[in-house]
Design an enzyme around this catalytic site. Structure first.
Site, mmCIF file in Angstrom:
data_model
loop_
_atom_site.group_PDB
_atom_site.id
_atom_site.type_symbol
_atom_site.label_atom_id
_atom_site.label_comp_id
_atom_site.label_asym_id
_atom_site.label_seq_id
_atom_site.Cartn_x
_atom_site.Cartn_y
_atom_site.Cartn_z
ATOM 1 N N HIS A 115 -15.890 -9.433 1.781
ATOM 2 C CA HIS A 115 -14.803 -10.312 2.222
ATOM 3 C C HIS A 115 -14.900 -11.688 1.565
ATOM 4 C CE1 HIS A 115 -12.901 -13.191 5.028
ATOM 5 N NE2 HIS A 115 -11.975 -12.259 5.084
ATOM 6 N N ARG A 137 -3.557 2.724 8.433
ATOM 7 C CA ARG A 137 -3.810 1.424 7.782
ATOM 8 C C ARG A 137 -2.563 0.571 7.801
ATOM 9 N NH1 ARG A 137 -8.288 2.956 3.769
ATOM 10 N NH2 ARG A 137 -8.187 5.200 3.850
ATOM 11 N N ARG A 176 5.789 -49.354 -17.343
ATOM 12 C CA ARG A 176 6.549 -49.909 -16.239
ATOM 13 C C ARG A 176 6.048 -51.314 -15.930
ATOM 14 N NH1 ARG A 176 6.053 -47.192 -10.576
ATOM 15 N NH2 ARG A 176 4.112 -48.364 -10.529
ATOM 16 N N GLY A 235 -5.925 -11.055 7.091
ATOM 17 C CA GLY A 235 -6.015 -11.456 8.498
ATOM 18 C C GLY A 235 -5.640 -10.367 9.488
ATOM 19 N N LYS A 257 0.836 -1.203 0.000
ATOM 20 C CA LYS A 257 0.000 0.000 0.000
ATOM 21 C C LYS A 257 0.869 1.251 0.000
ATOM 22 C CE LYS A 257 -3.569 -0.330 2.765
ATOM 23 N NZ LYS A 257 -4.953 -0.419 2.295
ATOM 24 N N ARG A 297 1.430 -47.503 -15.164
ATOM 25 C CA ARG A 297 1.613 -48.453 -14.060
ATOM 26 C C ARG A 297 0.807 -49.702 -14.401
ATOM 27 N NH1 ARG A 297 1.028 -43.262 -10.805
ATOM 28 N NH2 ARG A 297 2.761 -43.211 -9.332
ATOM 29 N N ARG A 338 -3.416 -1.324 -6.359
ATOM 30 C CA ARG A 338 -2.569 -2.516 -6.253
ATOM 31 C C ARG A 338 -2.980 -3.444 -7.387
ATOM 32 N NH1 ARG A 338 -5.474 -5.151 -0.887
ATOM 33 N NH2 ARG A 338 -7.576 -4.956 -1.693
ATOM 34 N N GLY A 361 11.550 -41.741 -10.047
ATOM 35 C CA GLY A 361 10.354 -42.068 -9.276
ATOM 36 C C GLY A 361 10.492 -41.393 -7.923
ATOM 37 N N THR A 362 10.165 -40.117 -7.911
ATOM 38 C CA THR A 362 10.466 -39.324 -6.709
ATOM 39 C C THR A 362 9.509 -39.621 -5.552
ATOM 40 O OG1 THR A 362 9.313 -37.558 -7.865
ATOM 41 C CG2 THR A 362 11.711 -37.425 -7.777
ATOM 42 N N ASN A 363 8.430 -40.365 -5.813
ATOM 43 C CA ASN A 363 7.597 -40.782 -4.679
ATOM 44 C C ASN A 363 8.395 -41.747 -3.813
ATOM 45 O OD1 ASN A 363 5.548 -39.394 -5.999
ATOM 46 N ND2 ASN A 363 4.750 -41.244 -6.975
ATOM 47 N N ASP A 364 8.896 -42.780 -4.439
ATOM 48 C CA ASP A 364 9.689 -43.748 -3.683
ATOM 49 C C ASP A 364 11.037 -43.166 -3.285
ATOM 50 O OD1 ASP A 364 8.294 -46.178 -3.173
ATOM 51 O OD2 ASP A 364 8.238 -46.513 -5.337
ATOM 52 N N TYR A 382 11.993 -34.376 -19.746
ATOM 53 C CA TYR A 382 10.534 -34.251 -19.633
ATOM 54 C C TYR A 382 10.083 -34.434 -18.189
ATOM 55 C CZ TYR A 382 10.228 -39.353 -19.262
ATOM 56 O OH TYR A 382 10.364 -40.638 -18.840
ATOM 57 N N MET A 438 -5.064 -6.284 11.192
ATOM 58 C CA MET A 438 -5.758 -5.033 11.414
ATOM 59 C C MET A 438 -5.706 -4.243 10.137
ATOM 60 S SD MET A 438 -5.109 -1.609 13.473
ATOM 61 C CE MET A 438 -5.149 -0.557 12.027
ATOM 62 N N GLU A 489 14.628 -44.679 -8.073
ATOM 63 C CA GLU A 489 13.779 -44.412 -6.912
ATOM 64 C C GLU A 489 14.388 -44.954 -5.625
ATOM 65 O OE1 GLU A 489 9.831 -45.906 -7.825
ATOM 66 O OE2 GLU A 489 10.616 -47.650 -8.838
ATOM 67 N N CYS A 512 8.630 -39.059 -13.051
ATOM 68 C CA CYS A 512 7.248 -39.519 -13.097
ATOM 69 C C CYS A 512 6.625 -39.618 -11.714
ATOM 70 C CB CYS A 512 7.142 -40.853 -13.829
ATOM 71 S SG CYS A 512 8.013 -42.196 -13.006
ATOM 72 N N SER A 566 13.943 -42.678 -15.331
ATOM 73 C CA SER A 566 12.776 -41.892 -14.949
ATOM 74 C C SER A 566 12.782 -41.806 -13.429
ATOM 75 C CB SER A 566 11.493 -42.559 -15.445
ATOM 76 O OG SER A 566 10.384 -41.790 -15.036
#
Ligand code: PEP
Ligand code: MG
Length: 893
Positions: A468, A96, A630, A105, A26, A574, A352, A779-782, A864, A107, A758, A844, A777
């Protein structure tokens, strides 16, 4: 010496728009507007560094602050020719808050500060309007009492309501100066009673009280929640803006309003806003009076019969419209502005970058590129990739029958169905249990933010397009219908009534935030249209990105959806997901429970034709694009029959008895299956499984070629490899089957065999593994699971503790831990490339559709990313942004 205070006014300023970090959004923009020569009431900004100092020094201010504030206040006094606290010609100011990013959130605002029993009389004499003066004073007591002294709002409301009732008055406008004087007496008693001391009369005490309240509100619970939801660091701090008051409530030639330089809902390039004659700013936002439209077009579109500003104040409107155009040209973005008209003179109070819906963001970015205001690259960077989600989500099926019970304002688009809840707490609770909920409130306030976030949609019965609920819902991407005034909400009884319809807590309703309709029950939806501006933007993104975007898909439906969203192949199919179909699970179970290779081969022979058919279908949908398949990955016990009836069924199919099946089932059970007998370990133990799958893939490739002439180059992927040897053994199986199929069919199939990375060991051993692997590839989950040693299925129970304690900023299963897991990715990419410079690298894991993780993939130089179908457009845009940011970094270096 640090400068703590920056002044603005009289067509100049000490600050600039670029100084947002120091002056807050502001303050920086007030300075910028002053510099642009726009009519801004003079004022000054106390910097965010004071806030930081305040918290670092036990809530004390820097020594020189008082002197700097005093000097800046004197400068305002000089410019406007009034004096703060003066009995005859009192200067009033607004106070303000203003952080770098807007923060609902905190004042917000105290207006009319500087009024007391003495100065109010001076204001009455100077303005010649006692009613205005006392109305301003009571507003001040109420606001200051509420936000600075923390006296609950409703105490003041009660005094006012009592007075109205006692004097048979309905509207605030009917109250006279004498009425307000009585109300003020009541208000002061409220303060005395609540605090045990009188309302502060000393303007300096008022000023420092308000400054302290702004800084104090930076650490209140609501602000903390909001910061957490929006990733805003606590160190940023807030600034405080103190500015000479101008009055929109001094009579019929005064007004106040808020506007957007373009329509924030649709993005249409049309001036869009609301104003109220003879009112102060908070009246518009609070939704107490029904606002009027700025333009005649807006008035007609919304079916309003109140005059537009264009009609009622044509000269001021023309001036405001000129300001609108100037601001857009200067900021090169849609602006959200606040203004006040005092006795026919326009004042700008804020500008703004305006919050907008996802459809509006898209239209505005594309239009501005076409208008030559911004470049294609800037257009791409203007869209938050995650917000595309809202454009991809369903809208109501126009053919569906709808039982409309009310119509409110179309405050934030998208359709949502869910159970009716009446409190933010209940919304959060029900959503936590997996329920879709619609949060229904008379109006919302910053306390409700967590519930709004948890809800699918928000319905209010009071308030306008800038209330709001409307603003917050748009920012969050929740659909919202606001101000549905026909509905009556009875919180006590937990019921909404309209005419003779009753809706109870827990009943399902549907809201359409694009039309404002409120409907009973769940209404069917349809998929969105992905042409027009969307296609144009995605086209630009595609032209500017380096990485390809593939999808994780195994069903024809997902594959088709992903193609429609622009997927350039499949990065992860999969195959186990193809095993669960009702018509094949028995054969799969038979295979798993078999005790010998011969038994397994018998069952596999039943599965093989079905797998082949699956692959034929996928290859046809993907029309020659790369498809990574896979081979079987999960621990076998995931497929085990659970009930006795299921075991009987399997026993029958396999020609064995129930006891044998039960025994084998027990044998196969694992305590920690994610680290157990899964992934390529299955292929090592039971090569015939991978053999069957490989054969199905090759035969499908041949079949598709023979049927359609389309050449398929399958990429066969081995999961959970930790050593080169595993891959060598399994690649040999695949190569052998490939040679057999090629020999038998007479058709040469080109293919790649690669691996998932992975496991940390695989990442470290990437140089060796790449001797065999044609592609990696990630396998960033594992890989996340095995790097952290945290179970991806169970971490939800304690990850929030880790986030609260500041150990982890994000859930590492959602946003890639670039520091730790990312280092392994980087190591593997480097080592793999060293061995095989043209090795194909992709990701992946779920992170492939998370924008900040996509940025990381660009930095590491992956070829990719692959993600679920609905996130394909998000990944395309994120990949383009990452490439553009990368170019910027490179040119800066
Ligand atoms: C992975 O581990 O990242 C992966 C994509 O495989 P899955 O999620 O099937 O284990
Ligand atoms: Mg995996």
């Amino acid at each position: 010496m640090t400068k703590w205070v920056y002044s603005f006014g009289e067509g100049k300023a000490e600050g600039r728009a670029e100084m947002k970090n120091l002056l807050g959004g502001k303050g920086a923009n007030l300075a910028e507007m002053s510099n642009l020569g726009l009519p801004v009431p003079p004022g000054f900004t106390v910097t965010t560094e004071v806030c930081t100092y305040f918290y670092a020094h036990g809530r004390q201010y820097p020594d020189s602050l008082r002197a700097e504030v005093g000097a800046a206040l004197a400068e305002i006094e000089r410019i406007v020719g009034m004096k703060f606290g003066d009995a005859e010609n009192p200067l009033l100011v607004s106070v303000r808050s203003g952080a770098r990013a807007s923060m609902p959130g905190m004042m917000d605002t105290v207006l009319n500060l500087g009024l007391n029993d003495v100065t109010v009389a001076g204001l009455a004499r100077r303005s010649g309007d006692a009613r205005f003066a006392y109305d301003s004073y009571r507003r001040f007591i109420q606001m200051f009492g509420n936000v600075v002294l923390d006296v609950d709002h409703h105490h003041f409301e009660e005094v006012l309501e009592d007075h109205k009732r006692g004097h048979d008055l309905n509207l605030d406008t009917e109250l006279t100066a004498e009425d307000w004087q009585e109300v003020i007496k009541g208000y002061k008693e409220v303060v005395q009673e609540a605090l045990g001391r009188p309302f502060p009369q000393d303007p300096q005490e008022q000023l420092w009280g308000a400054i302290g309240a702004v800084f104090g509100s930076w650490m209140n619970a609501r602000a903390i929640t909001y910061r957490k939801l929006h990733d805003i660091p606590a160190e940023w701090g807030t600034a405080v803006n103190i500015q000479a008051m101008v009055f929109g409530n001094m009579g019929g030639d005064c007004a106040t309003g808020v506007a957007f330089t373009r329509n924030p809902s649709t993005g249409e390039n049309a001036f869009y806003g609301e104003y109220l004659i003879n009112a102060q700013g908070e009246d518009v936002v609070a939704g107490i009076r029904t606002p009027q439209h700025l333009t005649i077009a807006g008035k007609i579109a919304n079916g309003s019969d109140l005059p537009a500003m264009e009609e009622s104040m044509p000269e001021v409107f023309a001036q405001l419209n000129a300001v609108r155009l100037k601001l857009e040209r200067h900021y090169r973005d849609m602006q959200d502005i606040e203004f006040t008209v005092q006795q026919s003179k326009l004042y700008m109070l804020q500008t703004r970058s305006g919050k907008r819906t996802a459809p509006a963001a898209l239209k505005i970015a594309v239009d501005m590129v076409r208008e030559g205001l911004i470049s294609e690259k800037e257009g791409i960077l203007r869209i938050e990739p995650k917000s595309l989600d809202q454009l991809l989500h369903p809208t109501l099926d126009p053919k569906a029958t709808k039982q409309i019970i009310a119509k409110g304002l179309p405050a934030s688009p998208g359709a949502a169905s869910g159970k009716v809840v009446f409190t933010a707490e209940e919304a959060e609770k029900q959503a936590g249990l997996g329920e879709n909920v619609i949060l229904c409130r008379v109006e919302t306030s910053p306390e409700d933010i967590h519930g709004m976030h948890a809800a699918k949609g928000i319905l209010t019965t009071r308030g306008g397009m800038t209330s709001h609920a409307a603003v917050v819902a748009r920012g969050m991407g929740r659909s919202c219908v606001a101000g549905a005034g026909e509905l009556r909400i009875d919180y006590k009884r937990g019921i909404i009534t309209v005419r003779n319809v009753e809706v109870r807590a827990g009943d399902i309703i549907t809201i359409d935030g694009s039309t404002g309709e409120v409907m009973l029950g769940e209404v069917p939806t349809i998929q969105p249209e992905l042409s027009g501006d969307f296609a144009e933007l995605m086209g630009w993104a595609d032209a500017h990105r380096r990485m390809k975007v593939r999808t994780n898909a195994e069903t024809p439906l997902d594959a088709r959806t992903a193609r429609k969203f622009g997927a350039e192949g499949i990065g992860l199919c999969r195959t186990e997901h193809m095993f669960f179909d009702a018509d094949r699970i028995i054969a799969v179970r038979e295979m798993i429970l078999a005790e010998s290779e011969a038994g397994r081969r018998t069952a596999l022979a039943k599965i093989a034709p079905m797998q082949r058919k699956d692959f034929v279908e996928l290859f046809k949908i993907m029309k020659g694009l790369p498809v990574t398949i896979r081979l079987l990955d999960p621990p076998l016990h995931e497929f085990l029959p659970n009930s006795e009836a299921e075991m009987v069924e399997v026993a029958k199919a396999a020609g064995t008895d129930l006891q044998k099946v039960q025994h084998r089932s027990l044998q196969l059970h694992e305590a920690n299956p994610m680290l157990g007998h899964r992934g390529c370990r299955l292929g090592i133990s039971y090569p015939e499984i991978y053999e069957m799958q490989a054969r199905a893939i090759f035969e499908a490739a041949v079949e598709v070629f023979k049927e359609t002439g389309e050449t398929v180059i399958p990429e066969i992927m081995i999961p959970l490899v930790g050593t080169k040897k595993e891959l060598d053994i399994l690649k040999a199986v695949i190569d052998r089957v490939g040679a057999e199929v090629i020999a038998a069919s007479g058709h040469k199939v080109d293919y790649l065999v690669g691996t998932m990375i992975e496991l940390p060991r695989a990442a470290l051993q990437a140089a060796k593994i790449a001797e065999t692997a044609g592609f990696f590839s990630f396998g960033t989950n594992d890989l996340t699971q095995t790097t952290f040693g945290i179970s991806r299925d169970d971490a939800g129970a304690f990850l929030p503790d880790y986030q609260r304690a500041g150990i982890l900023e994000h859930d590492p299963f959602v946003t890639l831990d670039t520091e730790g897991v990312g280092e392994l990715v980087q190591i593997a990419a480097e080592r793999g490339r060293k061995t095989r410079p043209d090795i194909k690298l992709g990701i992946c894991g779920e992170h492939g559709g998370d924008p900040s993780s996509v940025y990381f993939c660009e930095k590491v130089g992956l070829d990719y990313v692959s993600c679920s179908p609905y996130r394909v457009p998000i990944a395309r845009l994120a990949a383009a942004q990452a490439a553009i940011e990368g170019e910027k970094r490179a040119s800066e270096a």
